[in-house]
Motif scaffolding. Structure first.
Motif: not given
Length: 302
Positions: A205-226
């Motif tokens: 959420s804080e790093t320009p250009g960052a990509i990773s992966y998360l469980a649905f339980s950690y998805l929120n409006d601070k990151v973009l789920a692709l």
């Protein structure tokens, strides 16, 4: 003679009522997820559950509710990753090992002595910083990004911005599931690694250009789920395997569970957890799945 018969009949009626009352008392004590139904549910003491950080929020909240309703019990919930959970359960060092992967999938684990308790299903999604300018990737693009072939978001139609890969550490169940189901077994390039899903969420959420992966339980409006291949990472798509990046959440015990461990695992599968906490925290009940998956990744319809 008539009086004796009436007296005997009355006695038998009273006995039957008492017996029925006892039976009802027994059955009522076994119904309802919060009622104590066996000697194990009356257990006190302390147990420890260690492992998957993807499963940790569910186990932690369930443990808190269980302790609030059962005095004299302490349930310690810790992260550390699925590898840690499985190895500690294998060693008998903890009561429960939480894992995103089957024990059979992990090298060095004697799965034959571990008992699997599937308590939920979790979907995983590739996530990016909200300003990368991309909402969908093909699976090939996703693999090419994580293997270092694509290095800038403009190569996939996004911003002219360097791609920063954030990985989970070796031993993470989330990483193992993502590599197997999203990257077709490909190994990501060396990059920054993090031990917990919460830290990954914050960094992306804080790093320009960052990509990773998360469980649905950690998805929120601070990151973009692709999206991947124009399929959205939703629970409905997981349930039919249209969205293929998902796994069971396992709670392993070394041998059959007993005492407080058994009581807590029974609670994890109760209606209070499965129909309330599970959806509330972004997980899915195993009962809602339209398909089943085995340790080799084979999918069958229910």
């Amino acid at each position: 003679m008539r009086k004796k018969f009436v007296a005997l009949f009355s006695f038998l009626c009273i006995f039957a009522i008492i017996a029925a009352g006892c039976g009802n008392s027994s059955s009522s004590s076994s119904s309802g997820s919060n009622k104590k139904s066996s000697s194990s549910s009356n257990a006190t003491g302390s147990i420890t559950a260690v492992g998957s950080t993807a499963l940790q929020p569910l186990v932690q909240e369930a443990a808190t509710e269980y302790m609030n309703n059962h005095s004299g019990t302490t349930i310690n919930v810790q992260g550390g990753g699925s590898g840690t959970g499985l190895s500690k359960a294998d060693e008998g060092a903890v009561d429960i090992g939480n894992s995103d992967v089957f024990a059979e999938e992990k090298d060095g684990i004697d799965a034959s002595k571990l008992v699997d308790h599937k308590v939920a299903v979790v979907g995983f999604a590739p996530v990016a910083n909200k300003n990368v300018g991309v909402k969908n990737l093909t699976k090939k693009q996703l693999i090419d990004i994580f293997t270092g072939k694509i290095k800038n978001w403009k190569e996939v139609g996004g911003a002219d911005q360097k791609i920063v890969i954030i990985n989970r550490a070796e031993g993470s169940g989330t990483r193992a599931v993502f590599e197997k189901t999203a990257l077709d077994g490909a190994t990501p390039v060396k990059s920054q690694e993090q031990d917990s899903s919460g830290t990954v969420q914050k960094i992306v959420s804080e790093t320009p250009g960052a990509i990773s992966y998360l469980a649905f339980s950690y998805l929120n409006d601070k990151v973009l789920a692709l999206n991947v291949d124009n399929v959205k990472p939703t629970e409905a798509n997981v349930q039919t395997n249209k969205w293929k990046i998902w796994a069971y959440e396992h709670m392993y015990t070394n041998g059959e569970a007993k005492g407080l461990t058994k009581a807590f695992l029974d609670y994890m599968l109760s209606d209070d957890v499965q129909t309330k906490l599970v959806p509330k925290l972004g997980y899915m009940s195993v009962a809602d799945m339209k398909v089943e998956k085995d340790a080799k990744g084979n999918i069958t319809k229910k």
